[in-house]
Enzyme design. Structure first.
Site, PDB file in Angstrom:
ATOM      1  N   TYR A   1      -6.218  18.326  -9.765  1.00  0.00           N
ATOM      2  CA  TYR A   1      -6.405  16.980  -9.008  1.00  0.00           C
ATOM      3  C   TYR A   1      -7.648  16.241  -9.629  1.00  0.00           C
ATOM      4  CZ  TYR A   1      -8.158  14.659  -5.131  1.00  0.00           C
ATOM      5  OH  TYR A   1      -8.320  13.734  -4.243  1.00  0.00           O
TER       6      TYR A   1
ATOM      7  N   ILE B   1       0.917  -1.102  -0.044  1.00  0.00           N
ATOM      8  CA  ILE B   1       0.060   0.042  -0.023  1.00  0.00           C
ATOM      9  C   ILE B   1       0.933   1.303   0.111  1.00  0.00           C
ATOM     10  CG2 ILE B   1      -0.355  -0.274   2.485  1.00  0.00           C
ATOM     11  CD1 ILE B   1      -3.090   1.199   2.039  1.00  0.00           C
ATOM     12  N   THR B   2       0.578   2.272  -0.893  1.00  0.00           N
ATOM     13  CA  THR B   2       1.358   3.514  -0.953  1.00  0.00           C
ATOM     14  C   THR B   2       0.582   4.513  -0.133  1.00  0.00           C
ATOM     15  OG1 THR B   2       0.099   4.154  -2.747  1.00  0.00           O
ATOM     16  CG2 THR B   2       1.855   2.940  -3.427  1.00  0.00           C
ATOM     17  N   GLY B   3       1.582   5.480   0.275  1.00  0.00           N
ATOM     18  CA  GLY B   3       1.018   6.503   1.263  1.00  0.00           C
ATOM     19  C   GLY B   3       0.139   6.002   2.375  1.00  0.00           C
ATOM     20  N   ALA B   4       1.019   5.147   3.048  1.00  0.00           N
ATOM     21  CA  ALA B   4       0.510   4.657   4.303  1.00  0.00           C
ATOM     22  C   ALA B   4       1.223   5.145   5.599  1.00  0.00           C
ATOM     23  CB  ALA B   4       0.902   3.250   4.389  1.00  0.00           C
TER      24      ALA B   4
ATOM     25  N   GLY C   1      -3.253   9.385   7.341  1.00  0.00           N
ATOM     26  CA  GLY C   1      -4.527   9.415   6.394  1.00  0.00           C
ATOM     27  C   GLY C   1      -5.299   8.089   6.338  1.00  0.00           C
TER      28      GLY C   1
HETATM   29  N1  LIG Z   1      -9.380  12.877   2.089  1.00  0.00           N
HETATM   30  C1  LIG Z   1     -10.485  13.065   1.426  1.00  0.00           C
HETATM   31  O1  LIG Z   1     -11.613  13.496   1.741  1.00  0.00           O
HETATM   32  C2  LIG Z   1     -10.399  12.158   0.080  1.00  0.00           C
HETATM   33  C3  LIG Z   1     -11.357  12.501  -0.857  1.00  0.00           C
HETATM   34  C4  LIG Z   1     -11.313  11.667  -1.980  1.00  0.00           C
HETATM   35  C5  LIG Z   1     -10.133  10.820  -2.432  1.00  0.00           C
HETATM   36  N2  LIG Z   1      -9.197  10.966  -1.611  1.00  0.00           N
HETATM   37  C6  LIG Z   1      -7.879  10.146  -2.170  1.00  0.00           C
HETATM   38  O2  LIG Z   1      -7.508   9.350  -0.992  1.00  0.00           O
HETATM   39  C7  LIG Z   1      -6.089   8.938  -1.146  1.00  0.00           C
HETATM   40  C8  LIG Z   1      -5.286   9.360   0.252  1.00  0.00           C
HETATM   41  O3  LIG Z   1      -5.858  10.698   0.699  1.00  0.00           O
HETATM   42  P1  LIG Z   1      -5.758  10.910   2.209  1.00  0.00           P
HETATM   43  O4  LIG Z   1      -6.770  11.836   2.397  1.00  0.00           O
HETATM   44  O5  LIG Z   1      -5.377   9.923   2.941  1.00  0.00           O
HETATM   45  O6  LIG Z   1      -4.343  12.123   2.254  1.00  0.00           O
HETATM   46  P2  LIG Z   1      -3.361  12.423   3.044  1.00  0.00           P
HETATM   47  O7  LIG Z   1      -3.792  12.427   4.448  1.00  0.00           O
HETATM   48  O8  LIG Z   1      -2.822  13.637   2.792  1.00  0.00           O
HETATM   49  O9  LIG Z   1      -2.187  11.364   3.119  1.00  0.00           O
HETATM   50  C9  LIG Z   1      -1.693  11.267   1.641  1.00  0.00           C
HETATM   51  C10 LIG Z   1      -0.654  10.088   1.546  1.00  0.00           C
HETATM   52  O10 LIG Z   1       0.080  10.310   0.482  1.00  0.00           O
HETATM   53  C11 LIG Z   1       1.403  10.308   0.677  1.00  0.00           C
HETATM   54  N3  LIG Z   1       2.215  11.052  -0.577  1.00  0.00           N
HETATM   55  C12 LIG Z   1       1.871  12.236  -0.794  1.00  0.00           C
HETATM   56  N4  LIG Z   1       2.727  12.575  -1.834  1.00  0.00           N
HETATM   57  C13 LIG Z   1       3.774  11.583  -2.053  1.00  0.00           C
HETATM   58  C14 LIG Z   1       4.892  11.403  -2.701  1.00  0.00           C
HETATM   59  N5  LIG Z   1       5.417  12.117  -3.625  1.00  0.00           N
HETATM   60  N6  LIG Z   1       5.622  10.127  -2.638  1.00  0.00           N
HETATM   61  C15 LIG Z   1       5.279   9.083  -1.598  1.00  0.00           C
HETATM   62  N7  LIG Z   1       3.960   9.408  -0.896  1.00  0.00           N
HETATM   63  C16 LIG Z   1       3.420  10.549  -1.118  1.00  0.00           C
HETATM   64  C17 LIG Z   1       1.742  10.966   1.887  1.00  0.00           C
HETATM   65  O11 LIG Z   1       2.891  10.923   2.308  1.00  0.00           O
HETATM   66  P3  LIG Z   1       3.587  12.003   3.727  1.00  0.00           P
HETATM   67  O12 LIG Z   1       3.232  11.450   4.894  1.00  0.00           O
HETATM   68  O13 LIG Z   1       5.114  11.548   3.259  1.00  0.00           O
HETATM   69  O14 LIG Z   1       3.292  13.258   3.146  1.00  0.00           O
HETATM   70  C18 LIG Z   1       0.413  10.321   2.824  1.00  0.00           C
HETATM   71  O15 LIG Z   1       0.833   8.979   3.038  1.00  0.00           O
HETATM   72  C19 LIG Z   1      -5.496  10.301  -2.126  1.00  0.00           C
HETATM   73  O16 LIG Z   1      -5.344   9.460  -3.368  1.00  0.00           O
HETATM   74  C20 LIG Z   1      -6.782  11.284  -2.257  1.00  0.00           C
HETATM   75  O17 LIG Z   1      -6.787  11.568  -3.713  1.00  0.00           O
HETATM   76  C21 LIG Z   1      -9.228  11.621  -0.320  1.00  0.00           C
END
Ligand SMILES: NC(=O)c1ccc[n+]([C@@H]2O[C@H](COP(=O)([O-])OP(=O)(O)OC[C@H]3O[C@@H](n4cnc5c(N)ncnc54)[C@H](OP(=O)(O)O)[C@@H]3O)[C@@H](O)[C@H]2O)c1
Length: 287
Positions: free
Chosen positions: A170, A15-18, A21
């Site tokens: 986005y 899993i990426t971005g683990a 969030g």
């Molecule tokens: N939150 C919402 O309401 C929502 C709604 C619709 C879709 N989504 C989707 O859900 C997914 C997760 O979002 P989230 O809300 O959990 O966001 P988040 O809390 O901002 O977490 C984003 C994750 O992605 C990682 N990341 C970002 N840029 C990266 C890079 N260049 N290399 C490696 N890792 C990277 C971050 O790592 P770091 O900790 O190092 O920054 C973090 O682990 C995303 O694809 C987003 O588009 C979210």
């Protein structure tokens, strides 16, 4: 959690971005179900902290690999590292995402949002496809967003050089996630590897929180109505684990239910052209 009662014991999940969030909550949830986890994070310390939390809840089978998904060299390296260490991959969850209010370029000279949100999903999946096929039945899960419905793909200007807006970039990248998933499902037909995508809900994660201005304000106003990270992880966990979706492929899910995505997302010709453009931009080919 509705329907996600499949055991994950022994299954390997990348899993990426683990590090935080939805990705972290997904890893914690699958960790509780006994999955063997590989967390791909750009900050090793954060990843190790998540691994320690999962271990404290009884699952020590967690590996942390470092990769900045904005760097194509890092993606290639981490895929090779995973490939070398493991003889199978049961579930790949492309989850990491970013929203940049100002246009910026990656080390490869590609617009950052498109690179991290779409090209990284594309590359990692292509690079690990043989491992997934060898592990069939296996699953690929791409975390998209309902924002895909506002997205447009400009094949002549994927990097939005002509006119940049954070939300436009986005939405384009999240539409790319859906188009990519559908084309992937077509290419994987008959292999036993499924590909699905999802909208996690509007989740209180701090997503886009590092960005200035209107987005922070909107997030603050919406906070009382937002899902928790655990709720936001439910559809990813469902798609990774539920026997209900065994064999289901090429679909978009919201709240663990199959839903229609936008009309444009079903444009197979556009999917194919986006795929070709992605191959050109990354040098990674499917065939
Ligand atoms: N939150 C919402 O309401 C929502 C709604 C619709 C879709 N989504 C989707 O859900 C997914 C997760 O979002 P989230 O809300 O959990 O966001 P988040 O809390 O901002 O977490 C984003 C994750 O992605 C990682 N990341 C970002 N840029 C990266 C890079 N260049 N290399 C490696 N890792 C990277 C971050 O790592 P770091 O900790 O190092 O920054 C973090 O682990 C995303 O694809 C987003 O588009 C979210």
């Amino acid at each position: 959690m509705s329907g996600s009662n499949g055991s994950m014991a022994g299954k390997i999940v990348l899993i990426t971005g683990a590090s935080r969030g939805i990705g972290k909550a997904t890893a914690m949830g699958l960790g509780r179900m006994g999955a063997r986890l590989c967390l791909v994070v750009r900050d090793l310390e954060k990843g190790k902290a998540v691994a320690a939390q999962i271990a404290a809840r009884g699952n020590r089978d967690v590996e942390v690999l470092r990769a900045d998904l904005a760097s194509q060299a890092d993606i290639k390296r981490v895929a090779a590292e995973f490939d070398e260490r493991h003889d199978r991959l049961d579930v790949l969850i492309n989850n990491a995402g970013a929203l940049c209010s100002a246009r910026k370029l990656t080390v490869d000279g590609i617009e950052h949002t498109f690179a991290v949100n779409h090209l990284a999903y594309f590359m990692l999946t292509c690079l690990l496809r043989d491992k997934l096929k060898a592990s069939a039945p296996a699953r690929i899960i791409n975390v998209s967003s309902s924002a895909h419905a506002r997205g447009r793909i400009d094949l002549d200007d994927l990097g939005k050089e002509r006119k940049y807006g954070g939300m436009g970039a986005y939405s384009q990248s999240k539409l790319a996630n859906v188009l990519f998933t559908y084309e992937l499902a077509r290419r994987l037909a008959g292999t036993g590897v499924t590909a699905n995508c999802l909208h996690p809900g509007v989740v209180f994660t701090g997503f886009g929180g590092g960005e200035p201005g209107w987005l922070k304000l909107m997030t603050r106003l919406a906070t009382p109505f937002m899902l928790s990270e655990e709720e936001g992880a439910e559809t990813s966990i469902y798609l990774a684990s539920s026997p209900e979706v065994e064999g289901v492929t090429g679909a978009y899910f919201v709240k663990s239910k199959r839903r229609q995505s936008s009309r444009l997302s079903y444009d197979a010709e556009l999917s194919r052209k986006l795929w070709e453009a992605s191959e050109k931009m990354t040098g990674v080919r499917w065939d």
